[in-house]
Motif scaffolding. Sequence first.
Motif, mmCIF file in Angstrom:
data_model
loop_
_atom_site.group_PDB
_atom_site.id
_atom_site.type_symbol
_atom_site.label_atom_id
_atom_site.label_comp_id
_atom_site.label_asym_id
_atom_site.label_seq_id
_atom_site.Cartn_x
_atom_site.Cartn_y
_atom_site.Cartn_z
ATOM 1 N N ASP A 143 19.008 -7.701 24.190
ATOM 2 C CA ASP A 143 18.621 -7.058 22.893
ATOM 3 C C ASP A 143 17.147 -6.615 22.962
ATOM 4 O OD1 ASP A 143 21.440 -6.817 22.375
ATOM 5 O OD2 ASP A 143 21.052 -8.760 21.281
ATOM 6 N N THR A 144 16.296 -7.853 22.945
ATOM 7 C CA THR A 144 15.009 -7.915 22.821
ATOM 8 C C THR A 144 14.151 -7.400 24.181
ATOM 9 O OG1 THR A 144 14.436 -10.189 23.108
ATOM 10 C CG2 THR A 144 14.976 -9.395 20.776
ATOM 11 N N GLY A 145 14.755 -7.919 25.187
ATOM 12 C CA GLY A 145 14.156 -7.701 26.435
ATOM 13 C C GLY A 145 13.243 -9.056 26.832
ATOM 14 N N ILE B 266 12.706 -3.867 30.149
ATOM 15 C CA ILE B 266 14.105 -4.461 30.364
ATOM 16 C C ILE B 266 14.925 -3.680 29.330
ATOM 17 C CG2 ILE B 266 15.348 -6.505 29.820
ATOM 18 C CD1 ILE B 266 12.769 -8.217 31.029
ATOM 19 N N VAL B 267 14.456 -3.607 28.223
ATOM 20 C CA VAL B 267 15.372 -2.936 27.467
ATOM 21 C C VAL B 267 15.700 -1.278 27.682
ATOM 22 C CG1 VAL B 267 15.409 -1.847 24.803
ATOM 23 C CG2 VAL B 267 14.699 -4.260 25.219
ATOM 24 N N GLN B 268 14.603 -0.881 28.185
ATOM 25 C CA GLN B 268 14.681 0.401 28.920
ATOM 26 C C GLN B 268 15.933 0.566 29.896
ATOM 27 O OE1 GLN B 268 10.815 2.241 29.728
ATOM 28 N NE2 GLN B 268 11.851 3.613 31.150
ATOM 29 N N ALA B 269 15.661 -0.493 30.808
ATOM 30 C CA ALA B 269 16.576 -0.592 31.733
ATOM 31 C C ALA B 269 17.984 -0.910 31.568
ATOM 32 C CB ALA B 269 15.981 -1.636 32.742
ATOM 33 N N MET B 270 18.113 -1.647 30.557
ATOM 34 C CA MET B 270 19.623 -1.816 29.763
ATOM 35 C C MET B 270 20.059 -0.416 29.337
ATOM 36 S SD MET B 270 20.021 -5.126 30.209
ATOM 37 C CE MET B 270 21.565 -5.084 29.081
ATOM 38 N N GLU B 271 19.331 0.303 28.958
ATOM 39 C CA GLU B 271 19.878 1.474 28.308
ATOM 40 C C GLU B 271 19.932 2.730 29.344
ATOM 41 O OE1 GLU B 271 16.718 2.404 25.391
ATOM 42 O OE2 GLU B 271 17.600 1.039 24.078
ATOM 43 N N ASN B 272 19.285 2.547 30.296
ATOM 44 C CA ASN B 272 19.433 3.536 31.455
ATOM 45 C C ASN B 272 20.751 3.384 32.207
ATOM 46 O OD1 ASN B 272 16.975 4.583 30.906
ATOM 47 N ND2 ASN B 272 15.654 3.774 32.529
ATOM 48 N N PRO B 273 21.330 4.648 32.472
ATOM 49 C CA PRO B 273 22.450 4.559 33.183
ATOM 50 C C PRO B 273 22.402 4.117 34.559
ATOM 51 C CG PRO B 273 22.209 7.038 32.588
ATOM 52 C CD PRO B 273 21.011 5.983 32.138
ATOM 53 N N ASP B 274 21.293 4.033 35.156
ATOM 54 C CA ASP B 274 21.358 3.409 36.575
ATOM 55 C C ASP B 274 20.874 1.996 36.298
ATOM 56 O OD1 ASP B 274 18.570 3.931 35.640
ATOM 57 O OD2 ASP B 274 18.217 4.723 37.648
ATOM 58 N N LYS B 275 20.625 1.493 35.233
ATOM 59 C CA LYS B 275 20.276 0.252 34.994
ATOM 60 C C LYS B 275 18.777 -0.260 35.564
ATOM 61 C CE LYS B 275 23.565 -0.887 32.124
ATOM 62 N NZ LYS B 275 23.353 -0.600 30.952
ATOM 63 N N LYS C 123 10.019 -0.451 16.853
ATOM 64 C CA LYS C 123 10.868 0.261 15.846
ATOM 65 C C LYS C 123 12.344 -0.059 16.317
ATOM 66 C CE LYS C 123 11.935 4.750 13.493
ATOM 67 N NZ LYS C 123 11.317 4.554 12.017
ATOM 68 N N LYS C 124 12.629 -0.182 17.375
ATOM 69 C CA LYS C 124 13.894 -0.510 17.941
ATOM 70 C C LYS C 124 14.240 -2.076 17.478
ATOM 71 C CE LYS C 124 14.599 2.102 22.065
ATOM 72 N NZ LYS C 124 14.158 1.831 23.481
ATOM 73 N N MET C 125 13.162 -2.812 17.553
ATOM 74 C CA MET C 125 13.358 -4.065 17.232
ATOM 75 C C MET C 125 13.719 -4.537 15.826
ATOM 76 S SD MET C 125 13.784 -5.840 19.753
ATOM 77 C CE MET C 125 14.252 -4.095 20.987
ATOM 78 N N VAL D 284 16.150 -8.053 12.020
ATOM 79 C CA VAL D 284 16.848 -8.421 10.634
ATOM 80 C C VAL D 284 18.126 -8.781 11.009
ATOM 81 C CG1 VAL D 284 18.053 -6.981 8.807
ATOM 82 C CG2 VAL D 284 15.636 -6.155 9.605
ATOM 83 N N LYS D 285 18.815 -8.430 11.722
ATOM 84 C CA LYS D 285 20.247 -8.926 11.926
ATOM 85 C C LYS D 285 20.183 -10.459 12.307
ATOM 86 C CE LYS D 285 24.333 -8.871 15.368
ATOM 87 N NZ LYS D 285 24.768 -8.097 16.307
ATOM 88 N N ARG D 286 19.294 -10.678 13.434
ATOM 89 C CA ARG D 286 18.977 -12.340 13.584
ATOM 90 C C ARG D 286 18.730 -12.837 12.420
ATOM 91 N NH1 ARG D 286 17.068 -12.275 19.837
ATOM 92 N NH2 ARG D 286 18.907 -10.904 20.517
#
Lengths: 814, 160, 326
Positions: free
Chosen positions: A627-629, A753-762, C311-313, C318-320
């Motif tokens: 979630d946070t990368g 890392i967060v970006q890669a998690m979101e990208n379709p090609d990982k 912003k995403k965090m 907050v959830k955590r």
Amino acid sequence: MGDYRIIGRKQTKVDGLAKSLGATKYADDLFLPRMLHVKLLRADVAHARVVSIDVSAAAAMPGVHATLVGSELPEKFGILPVSQDEHTLCPDTVRFVGDPVAAVAAVDEDTAFEAIQAIRVEYEPLPAVFDPAVAMRNDVPALHDYGDDGNVHKRVSMEFGDVDGALAGADLVLDDTVFFQGNTHLAMEQHATLANPEPDGRLTVWSSTQTPHYLHKAMSKVLGLKPARIRIIACPNGGGFGGKSDPFNHELAVAALALKTGRPCKICLTREEVFYCHRGRHPVLMNSRMGLNKDGSITGLHFQSLLDGGAYGSYGVASTYYTGALQTVTYRVPVYRFDGVRTFTNKPPCGPKRGHGTVQPRFALEIQMDKAAHALGLDPAAFRLANLQPPDSVTANWLKIRTMGLRKCTEKVIEASGWNDRYGKLPRGHGLGLACSSYITGAGLPIYWNRMPHSGVQLKLDRGGGVTAFCGATDIGQGSDTVLAACVAEILGIELLDVHVCVSDTTLTPVDLGSYSSRVTLMMGNAAIQAAERARDLLADAAAEKLEVPKGRLVFADNTVLDSEDPERSMSFQQAIVFAEAKFGTIGTVGSYTPPKTPGRYRGAGVGPTPTYSYSACVVELHADEDTGRVDVDRIWIAHDIGQAINHYLAIGQVEGGVYMGLGEALMEEMAYRPRRAGVHKIPSMLEYKSPTTMEMPPVETFLIEDPDPEGPFGAKEAGQGPLLPVMPAVANAVFDALGVRVDQCPITPELIVQAMENPDKRSGPKSYPDLRIEKPVRVKTAEEGGDGYEVDQVRKKKQLARERRTDEQKTTQ
Amino acid sequence: MTLRRIAKRLLVNGEEHEVSFLPHRTLLEVLREDMALTGTKHGCELGECGTCTVLLDGEPVLSCLVLARECEGREIETVEGLAGASGPHPLQHRFAELNAAQCGYCTPGMLMTAMSVLRKTPAPDRETLRRELAGNLCRCTGYLKIYEAIEMAAEDLQDG
Amino acid sequence: MMRLPTFAYNAPADAAEITRILHEEGPAAQVVAGGTDLFPNMKRRQVEPETVVSLYRATALRGIEWDTDGSLRIGPTETLRALERDARLKEDFPALHAAIVSISTPLLRSTGTLGGNLCLDTRCQYLNQNYEWRRAINHCLKCTGDTCWTAPGGTKCWAVNSSDSVPVMIAMGAKLVLQSTEGEREVDAEDFYDIEDGRDWLKKRPDELLTGIRIPKQNGSRSTYMKLRRRDAFDFPVLGVAATLETDGDVITEAKIVLNSVGPAPVRCTEAEQSLIGKKLTDEAIEEAKDLSRKGAKPLDNTDYLPNYRKKMVPVFVKRALLSLR
Ligand SMILES: Cc1cc2nc3c(=O)[nH]c(=O)nc-3n(C[C@H](O)[C@H](O)[C@H](O)COP(=O)(O)OP(=O)(O)OC[C@H]3O[C@@H](n4cnc5c(N)ncnc54)[C@H](O)[C@@H]3O)c2cc1C
Ligand code: FES
Ligand code: FES
């Protein structure tokens, strides 16, 4: 492994206590009576013509003794003979925010600071460029009037065998584009220099430099003083890592102001200025195409690199070659092509940082190896082991491999990390990653082409039993003083502290080219051994005569010289000196070292060869938060093929330190700029440029793989740079194991890392690679193809090449 | 503003010194420039690296952010004061031995923090060391040999 | 070496004398407690007070005092290090303790004070730079320039409140005591930071001195503080989340969620707070509060990490934070 008394043992290093007592004098710790303080005024525009500089208000301020502007020192300098592109102070053009234009010497630093603010500079802005791909365009004005064309400082292209054919015939071709962001050394000590005009007209300069020899050259050239009138003393460096390897503006400015004022002048840069000196890791965009067969063998490799060089040449030509040179020394690559381009941009100049030029391509290669293994359904470790370049071999690009410890290194970390049971099997979010690497143990060629030794050692033997070892090498924390003492003490059978080291002083010590390219232990060590053996020989002559024992039976150990067959027949080491001095006169010996010739004879063959390559393998274990990368590294296992450790603690220190620095590069360190805001450095501070603290540093398990190399002193190879290299790709590969995403970019940040998690090609990382406009590569047949190391269809040129080298040599030895 | 030096009595490493210095100087500047105690180093002068750490009344502080004039009457300890009549402090011996001082530039600050830790916690565990040394950056060692050196020194001290 | 500019210096032993000087000198004078914020800013020539009024002799401004009702009074010049070592503070106010130990480094906490942390100047990557650097960007709105480079189109300064303790103080309903020559007043921590512009980061007149911090007893409430930053030492928060919940049995009766370091002032997530009242802290309730917490945070490109990532965090943190209160 040899049976040594000192070599390889846990000996306290010779300068250890001085350092922990706070007694070591670094450059900024020196104060001389009547000393003035210097400050530089630096450009606040990224690219501009200097229309005028008015120093009158500054000069008139009370406490200001002198000012200096660029036109007073028109001679250019630079570390490489082919890139003499820097001025002490910019006389007509500034090329990045931070380029110095004027200097002031004043009674104290406060006054000097006020005075530089009073200098008025009028600039005529020029278009500034911050992106290498843009810099290459024809419509962008060039920063310099030299180079390969426009802002292309250096364009390199060479092909060893038929690469297109090999890729076309492969079962699988991987095509990866990877970006490695620039980062910097961040030595804790900020550069400092003190210059003292001697009463007799000579000049003495103390500086935090890794290369007193090259500073000596630059100083002489710029100041117009004979080298014989200049004495450069390199103080112990408070960290270097390559960041103090160039001659710098401030060193020359301080010297010039000392001459101008007739008073000692000192400067200590602020941290922000250290960021402007930079010479750190180039940002490199890379493309790698690797051909593979189903059986898991590599058919060929085409590697391309685009280096963002910043505003000046520095070591850049060498850096460019290095981004291609060592892609062949770990895994067998039968045919190989490399295209590299270095561009100028309006940012602080890049140069050599730990692992010089080879770090970025290693990152790309090791990620690609990981991907290749997965694509082929193989275990990444087994795949690597199956492809190792054999020992005693020649690579496609004509590099001579001698001992090669990578198999042992890899097996060691695999075993220690429990790889076979754990890779791919850890719970989600946890991962293991492996990477291997190699580095040179000193460059095969000097910076100025010549036939002289790369390192020299002189010994003076004292009637009192002491030995003084003189050498130009500089201790930057790597422990070269101890290596010098250890080599001499081992040969002469005396204790470490019986050897006084006298180093890095261009007046007192023979030349050693400098503390760069991991050359010192091997080159200085060999020179020291030679000098010590010569001294031992003289002492043995005298002792043999006195003890009436055949010389061949004498042993030097524990401060005595004794008959190996009848140990009762002995004398103290000191007595041996006394007898030898009586017999031969004053006892002094010399030793020197020149690296062996390389089999490659083509243009560009000079970068990459070394007396011997070191190897490293590393496994990283980490956990990553999807979630946070955020990445937390839990543990690192690293094995390093060091040939033979000269001092156990020094070797471990270099490995652990390399891992630390690699971890910083892997996770957080980057040089960032604001192109839309005058091109300022975004974060020129210790707070915002992120260097890992104790909280980020995981436990490290280090294995030294000792398999003495015939070229090394007692078999030693380097350890100062190599162990950094595998860390970044191992982290990237571990992130893949943890989360199934590929970050093809370094540093591997939470954002990516967060970006890669979101990208379709990982995946996250660069999308495309620009056309480098390479026309025709230099073609060289590989040894397997029956080549001779020269370029194809240029047989004729061989003689010409030899002739050119001879003239070069004459030029530089003058 | 005219800059007149001020004279203060500073107690440094157990010795009282009458020192005159400019009123806006930090403890770091006064130690190094007015008292020639250059053992204390500096890497940023902004509180961002910990290189300048000294002990003030036993607490490790950033000497680059403390006004020297406010140190009057307080006990200042620097690296120069660590060694005693019987020679270097065990911390100093162990740092030297283990190569925990590579370039040595962070070392004085590191030692002062370590000293304060050992006085409070004679046998610190790794986690304590990690937290307490978090403010001392070192670019050479990766901290591991520093931990070991402190742990060994702690044992030396306990063994007497 | 980065050095301080020159200044006139005063170190009175009592608060009345301090406020008298502050009153006389006006904005030209600046108070210094630990100096860990003021001195770096002065060395960078962001601020050049003509007079520095040091609190180091005013011993009455120190101290930690527990009232019989379980509330706490802290003197503003108490060092962070001393507070961190206070066992009861750790026990009774874990969120405050967590915030304090997360501030920079042990070395800095030895001299840095709680009062200084509460009055911490706002920060920005266009501001916290050397004089020469700022000249290259033609200075910024907060410091002698006329543009906020973080948001050049606007008219306000976007420097960020980067204090760790501020969001916790607001969440805990702390009160701050301010003294001036006109007397003493007490303000809610929340109101103290009710500002729009990073230039005037505190609702406080320059002649007012912070003389006390009062934290009410937390009635059976639970509290937490979470901090986003790159390194676990040195680094300022680039997102701080403080949360407190009061419950009656399982049911939430009061909730406070305060964000910091996402703008010039701390941000209360009032909608998210409201959504929790009367509910149990179920997964659904947390999800709803998390989604509502996105509003109000306006991270811009003037701290570490990309604004979009920060912003995403916000909802993630907050959830955590809420999860940790279960
Ligand atoms: C490298 C570094 C990292 C840091 N990291 C963090 C961090 O992670 N989190 C964080 O919150 N902070 C951080 N700080 C900021 C700062 O050091 C701390 O907030 C510290 O608590 C400030 O306290 P001080 O006493 O040193 O403040 P000072 O510098 O003395 O004062 C700060 C401001 O408050 C004013 N002030 C102080 N006391 C009073 C008073 N009683 N009445 C009125 N005004 C007053 C001063 O005039 C000044 O404007 C960091 C600082 C540095 C240099
Ligand atoms: S010199 Fe860096 S913290 Fe003091
Ligand atoms: S030993 Fe070099 S910085 Fe720590």
